[in-house]
Design an enzyme around this catalytic site. Structure first.
Site, mmCIF file in Angstrom:
data_model
loop_
_atom_site.group_PDB
_atom_site.id
_atom_site.type_symbol
_atom_site.label_atom_id
_atom_site.label_comp_id
_atom_site.label_asym_id
_atom_site.label_seq_id
_atom_site.Cartn_x
_atom_site.Cartn_y
_atom_site.Cartn_z
ATOM 1 C CE1 TYR A 277 -7.254 10.615 0.292
ATOM 2 C CE2 TYR A 277 -5.164 9.498 0.645
ATOM 3 C CZ TYR A 277 -5.866 10.637 0.322
ATOM 4 O OH TYR A 277 -5.204 11.798 0.033
ATOM 5 C CG ASP B 12 -4.496 2.260 -3.632
ATOM 6 O OD1 ASP B 12 -3.294 2.087 -3.364
ATOM 7 O OD2 ASP B 12 -5.107 3.308 -3.364
ATOM 8 C CE LYS C 258 1.281 4.820 2.340
ATOM 9 N NZ LYS C 258 1.538 6.183 2.786
#
Length: 473
Positions: free
Chosen positions: A188, A283, A311
């Site tokens: 994702y 990613d 994050k």
């Protein structure tokens, strides 16, 4: 090397059962035994302020939540509404306490409300929350990132992981003059249109096969292949040749549950992209600064062309970033002609919280502690399941892992989907009743923080042992 752990293969219910029971008994002995009692009023079926808030939210917000997985639809449990957090604990609006293994989906690596992060934020707030102009903190953050991640020579701050991957894809297409993107099933990369093809995370959790609103011709520029299948990737890119702008991958997949790269998969991707002049994009929104000071690329010794971050670099505030070789990054406006902008990019509060966090992580000592905590938790979970006679696979690296209810090794999205999600739903409810807060999805990661001590980890293992025993009956 900060990686401690790996994939625990399918557990035979009969193998070493006596040994596993002894380990569980040790985890629940003496003082730890006293901590395994559920916190007051933890029953998920009782009326509560959380239920009232959820009912109100569903009238005002689609599904009652601002991010789909939070609704708890996949586990059949309405979500607790959280009022505060400290260390490794959350408290909901009914003052029920939970040991937290979501950690805001990764950013709270030091624990909630870490004193140095709080101090940094308190010091910044009186100076204003946003300027729409450059600040010294942005320069300091860029310096910190480029020092900790050697493949990043220049970096641009954005506001989310989705924005980071979307921008990196645009940059790759503009830089190469090509249109096609290769990704991997179950990975994702945010909710940008071209990246929702065969995606993981909430798309997998909710069983959404495609996404209305994504034009077919746009999705047609994205090729989704099997994670860990280097032969398929090589054949596909050899066939497409000079049409591929970039290959984007989670170097350690975290959105179909944690799935580790096998053999020479990542090194093979680097070789293939170099051969065909395509860019390799890592990613590392989840793995960046989570599995080591330099992320997964440091663990595996690979230098991608571009890296996406998020994050942890915001210390819990909204943030994202993408960066890479100076030659490529210089193509972005205003230095180049590829456009991307954001009013709140480099927000001073996010920069302050992120810098306070990264300063604690840069020497690697925290990661070594986290790796030992991960070993204690994830091997303890495996042993507890074995003692109860359940088939599980535990994939983990450092402080990041997933427990799959399956007997087969989980190496890609297809094998991850064989995990028994109904069994996970039962496990989730039993753990929540005992004050353990997990991701409400069988296809997400568990996150540990520095604040998780032996007592909280051993309580979690003891609670899991009871949950497994209930599921096995």
């Amino acid at each position: 090397m900060w990686q401690v752990g790996g994939r625990a293969e399918g557990v035979s219910p009969k193998s070493n059962k006596r040994h596993a029971k002894r380990k569980i008994q040790r985890a629940t002995s003496n003082k730890q035994q006293a901590t395994t009692t559920p916190d007051r009023g933890m029953e998920t079926g009782m009326a509560s302020k959380s239920k009232a808030l959820f009912a109100r939210a569903r009238k005002l917000i689609p599904g009652g939540v601002n991010s789909p997985v939070r609704a708890g639809k996949a586990v059949g449990v309405d979500p607790p509404f959280i009022s505060r957090a400290k260390g490794c604990h959350l408290w909901d609006v009914d003052q029920r306490r939970y040991i937290d293994y979501v950690c805001s989906w990764g950013p709270m690596i030091l624990g909630h409300a870490h004193p140095k992060v709080v101090k940094a934020l308190v010091g910044r707030i009186p100076k204003g929350t946003s300027y729409g102009a450059p600040t010294p903190l942005e320069v300091e953050m860029a310096q910190m990132i480029t020092e900790m991640v050697p493949s990043i020579e220049m970096v641009r701050m954005v506001n989310s992981g989705t924005e980071a991957t979307m921008s990196a894809i645009r940059l790759a297409r503009g830089y190469t003059g090509r249109e096609k993107i290769v990704k991997f099933e179950g990975c994702y990369h945010g909710h940008a249109d071209s990246l929702l093809v065969s995606a993981g995370s909430g798309v997998a959790t909710l069983g959404i096969p495609g996404c209305p609103g994504v034009p077919a011709d746009l999705a047609g520029h994205t090729l989704s292949l099997r994670f860990n299948d280097l032969a398929q990737t090589r054949e596909a890119i050899d066939r497409l040749g000079r049409d591929v702008a970039a290959v984007i991958v989670e170097p350690i997949a975290g959105n179909m549950g944690v799935v580790l790269p096998e053999g020479d998969f990542l090194h093979g991707l680097r070789e293939i992209t170099l051969k065909h002049g395509a860019l390799l994009i890592f990613d590392e929104v989840i793995t960046g600064f989570r599995v080591g000071p330099g992320g997964a690329q440091e663990l595996y010794g690979i230098r991608p062309d571009l890296t996406c971050l998020g994050k942890i670099i915001g210390g819990g505030l909204p943030v994202g970033a993408y960066g890479g070789r100076k030659e490529i990054m210089s193509s972005m406006a205003p230095e180049g002609h590829i456009y991307q902008a954001g009013t709140l990019s480099g927000n001073p509060l996010a920069m302050a919280a992120g810098l306070a966090t990264l300063k604690e992580l840069r020497n690697g000592r925290v990661h070594r502690k986290l790796a030992e905590k991960g070993r204690r938790l994830f091997t303890g979970l495996k042993d507890a399941a074995e003692a109860a006679g359940l088939d599980v696979v535990v994939n983990w690296v450092g402080s990041l892992g997933t427990l799959f209810f399956t007997r087969e090794p989980v190496t890609d999205f297809a094998s991850a989907k064989k995990s028994d999600s109904r069994l996970y739903a039962g496990f989730y409810a039993k753990m929540l009743d005992q004050g353990i807060y997990l991701a409400p999805s069988a296809f997400e990661a568990w996150f540990l923080s520095l604040a998780h001590d032996e007592r909280s980890i051993d309580k979690t293992i003891a609670c899991a042992a009871r949950a497994f025993s209930g599921l096995a009956k």
